[in-house]
Design a protein around this motif. Sequence first.
Motif, PDB file in Angstrom:
ATOM      1  N   PRO A 213       0.844  -1.188   0.000  1.00 34.62           N
ATOM      2  CA  PRO A 213       0.000   0.000   0.000  1.00 34.62           C
ATOM      3  C   PRO A 213       0.884   1.244   0.000  1.00 34.62           C
ATOM      4  O   PRO A 213       1.965   1.239   0.575  1.00 34.62           O
ATOM      5  CB  PRO A 213      -0.783  -0.124   1.309  1.00 34.62           C
ATOM      6  CG  PRO A 213      -0.743  -1.579   1.643  1.00 34.62           C
ATOM      7  CD  PRO A 213       0.594  -2.054   1.151  1.00 34.62           C
TER       8      PRO A 213
ATOM      9  N   LEU B 268       3.677   2.747   2.523  1.00 31.86           N
ATOM     10  CA  LEU B 268       3.060   2.654   3.838  1.00 31.86           C
ATOM     11  C   LEU B 268       3.821   1.602   4.646  1.00 31.86           C
ATOM     12  O   LEU B 268       3.888   0.442   4.263  1.00 31.86           O
ATOM     13  CB  LEU B 268       1.595   2.253   3.692  1.00 31.86           C
ATOM     14  CG  LEU B 268       0.768   2.135   4.970  1.00 31.86           C
ATOM     15  CD1 LEU B 268       0.676   3.506   5.642  1.00 31.86           C
ATOM     16  CD2 LEU B 268      -0.621   1.624   4.643  1.00 31.86           C
TER      17      LEU B 268
ATOM     18  N   ALA C  70       1.812   3.386   9.571  1.00 31.92           N
ATOM     19  CA  ALA C  70       0.480   2.811   9.381  1.00 31.92           C
ATOM     20  C   ALA C  70      -0.409   3.020  10.595  1.00 31.92           C
ATOM     21  O   ALA C  70      -1.621   3.131  10.478  1.00 31.92           O
ATOM     22  CB  ALA C  70       0.591   1.319   9.074  1.00 31.92           C
TER      23      ALA C  70
ATOM     24  N   LEU D 197     -10.565   6.589   8.890  1.00 31.74           N
ATOM     25  CA  LEU D 197      -9.873   5.613   8.044  1.00 31.74           C
ATOM     26  C   LEU D 197     -10.269   4.207   8.489  1.00 31.74           C
ATOM     27  O   LEU D 197      -9.807   3.725   9.517  1.00 31.74           O
ATOM     28  CB  LEU D 197      -8.362   5.790   8.154  1.00 31.74           C
ATOM     29  CG  LEU D 197      -7.814   7.151   7.708  1.00 31.74           C
ATOM     30  CD1 LEU D 197      -6.368   7.309   8.121  1.00 31.74           C
ATOM     31  CD2 LEU D 197      -7.965   7.303   6.201  1.00 31.74           C
TER      32      LEU D 197
ATOM     33  N   TYR E  18      -8.962  -1.923   6.948  1.00 36.64           N
ATOM     34  CA  TYR E  18      -9.265  -2.543   5.653  1.00 36.64           C
ATOM     35  C   TYR E  18      -9.824  -3.962   5.789  1.00 36.64           C
ATOM     36  O   TYR E  18     -10.959  -4.246   5.354  1.00 36.64           O
ATOM     37  CB  TYR E  18      -8.013  -2.548   4.781  1.00 36.64           C
ATOM     38  CG  TYR E  18      -8.199  -3.201   3.440  1.00 36.64           C
ATOM     39  CD1 TYR E  18      -8.977  -2.598   2.458  1.00 36.64           C
ATOM     40  CD2 TYR E  18      -7.608  -4.430   3.158  1.00 36.64           C
ATOM     41  CE1 TYR E  18      -9.159  -3.203   1.220  1.00 36.64           C
ATOM     42  CE2 TYR E  18      -7.784  -5.033   1.922  1.00 36.64           C
ATOM     43  CZ  TYR E  18      -8.559  -4.415   0.957  1.00 36.64           C
ATOM     44  OH  TYR E  18      -8.737  -5.019  -0.258  1.00 36.64           O
TER      45      TYR E  18
ATOM     46  N   HIS F 212      -9.113   2.967  -2.323  1.00 36.93           N
ATOM     47  CA  HIS F 212      -8.581   3.920  -1.333  1.00 36.93           C
ATOM     48  C   HIS F 212      -7.419   3.310  -0.554  1.00 36.93           C
ATOM     49  O   HIS F 212      -6.394   3.942  -0.317  1.00 36.93           O
ATOM     50  CB  HIS F 212      -9.698   4.344  -0.374  1.00 36.93           C
ATOM     51  CG  HIS F 212      -9.253   5.263   0.716  1.00 36.93           C
ATOM     52  ND1 HIS F 212      -8.824   4.807   1.951  1.00 36.93           N
ATOM     53  CD2 HIS F 212      -9.152   6.616   0.770  1.00 36.93           C
ATOM     54  CE1 HIS F 212      -8.492   5.831   2.701  1.00 36.93           C
ATOM     55  NE2 HIS F 212      -8.679   6.939   2.023  1.00 36.93           N
ATOM     56  N   HIS F 213      -7.564   2.064  -0.162  1.00 34.44           N
ATOM     57  CA  HIS F 213      -6.551   1.401   0.658  1.00 34.44           C
ATOM     58  C   HIS F 213      -5.213   1.310  -0.066  1.00 34.44           C
ATOM     59  O   HIS F 213      -4.149   1.470   0.534  1.00 34.44           O
ATOM     60  CB  HIS F 213      -7.038   0.002   1.033  1.00 34.44           C
ATOM     61  CG  HIS F 213      -6.046  -0.802   1.827  1.00 34.44           C
ATOM     62  ND1 HIS F 213      -5.698  -0.482   3.119  1.00 34.44           N
ATOM     63  CD2 HIS F 213      -5.331  -1.905   1.499  1.00 34.44           C
ATOM     64  CE1 HIS F 213      -4.808  -1.354   3.560  1.00 34.44           C
ATOM     65  NE2 HIS F 213      -4.567  -2.232   2.597  1.00 34.44           N
ATOM     66  N   TYR F 214      -5.250   1.048  -1.358  1.00 35.16           N
ATOM     67  CA  TYR F 214      -4.018   0.829  -2.097  1.00 35.16           C
ATOM     68  C   TYR F 214      -3.457   2.070  -2.789  1.00 35.16           C
ATOM     69  O   TYR F 214      -2.365   2.018  -3.344  1.00 35.16           O
ATOM     70  CB  TYR F 214      -4.220  -0.288  -3.126  1.00 35.16           C
ATOM     71  CG  TYR F 214      -4.208  -1.655  -2.477  1.00 35.16           C
ATOM     72  CD1 TYR F 214      -3.024  -2.204  -2.009  1.00 35.16           C
ATOM     73  CD2 TYR F 214      -5.392  -2.363  -2.309  1.00 35.16           C
ATOM     74  CE1 TYR F 214      -3.017  -3.440  -1.398  1.00 35.16           C
ATOM     75  CE2 TYR F 214      -5.395  -3.604  -1.698  1.00 35.16           C
ATOM     76  CZ  TYR F 214      -4.195  -4.142  -1.242  1.00 35.16           C
ATOM     77  OH  TYR F 214      -4.194  -5.365  -0.625  1.00 35.16           O
TER      78      TYR F 214
ATOM     79  N   ALA G 250      -4.007   5.628   1.211  1.00 36.65           N
ATOM     80  CA  ALA G 250      -4.253   4.966   2.491  1.00 36.65           C
ATOM     81  C   ALA G 250      -4.370   5.898   3.685  1.00 36.65           C
ATOM     82  O   ALA G 250      -5.008   5.550   4.674  1.00 36.65           O
ATOM     83  CB  ALA G 250      -3.148   3.934   2.753  1.00 36.65           C
ATOM     84  N   THR G 251      -3.762   7.071   3.660  1.00 40.26           N
ATOM     85  CA  THR G 251      -3.825   7.948   4.831  1.00 40.26           C
ATOM     86  C   THR G 251      -4.614   9.221   4.560  1.00 40.26           C
ATOM     87  O   THR G 251      -4.577  10.147   5.365  1.00 40.26           O
ATOM     88  CB  THR G 251      -2.410   8.323   5.307  1.00 40.26           C
ATOM     89  OG1 THR G 251      -1.736   9.005   4.247  1.00 40.26           O
ATOM     90  CG2 THR G 251      -1.638   7.098   5.739  1.00 40.26           C
TER      91      THR G 251
END
Length: 285
Positions: free
Chosen positions: A23, A31, A36, A94, A97, A128-130, A133-134
């Motif tokens: 990610p 990440l 994280a 957030l 996942y 969004h996660h990949y 992510a933040t």
Amino acid sequence: MRTLMETAQELIAEAEATLTGEPILADGELLTEENAGNPRAGMKIANPEPEAPGWYFIDRQREAIRIQLLLKSPSQDHIQPVLRSLGKVKQAGLPAYEKTMVALDNLAAAAPNCADFLELIKSQIHLHHYTQATTPLRLMPTLLVGPPGVGKTYIVRQLAECLGMYHDRISLSNATESFVLSGCPKGYATSTPGEVAEKLAFSDIINPLLILDELDKASYNRSERATVEGPLLTLLEPETANRFEDASLRLTLDVSHVSWIGTANSVDGIPEPVLSRFLLVPVAP
């Protein structure tokens, strides 16, 4: 016209096309375990940069709120809690996942009539996660359309629970004027903030999920006073939502991170410009 599954597949393909095996953050940094665990990693709130207008605007928004608190009159005491809450520093929501994906699968099994909708949500979370992510998760504006009693509002509330994000409902049933969303101007004895400002004020994150309930029951008759159509068009576009004006607070708010999901029994009566801002999702009994 694209189907829901085609839209979901496109989002997943977009995410997979950017994968490097790990990610990544919005600025391309990998990440890692070190960053994280910090949901504010990568955010530019304390030291805003020109390339981060969203976060810079939050700082300017807080300064405007401070000035409004200093200038307020005793007759405006009822808006002070909203102003103070809007001025608080808030983190981005957030979702975790893997936990979220499992929860959404379970929800789809319990509500099969909403399985396609939830698959679409999963594809957005995957993307969004990949890739971001933040950064604050913002779902695309979506309108659930189906007869009464099929669980439209219920499924959105359950979705928010799966995401672990603050959510609330704005009822547009019989809403005849824009002040429902954007506040009643000062000078009126009943001047009050709009529902958007109030919901955002009491959210603990900057990107809550807000339900625009019963969109089809609002009045869009332009022969009357300003309707909810104008504020809706502003809210549903990120490019304009970062400068949403509340007439009561005399404040410009950044609501570009909010996820909007609407419900309606039918699209009849909803203006085409409003419908065009939504992805329409049918919900069968």
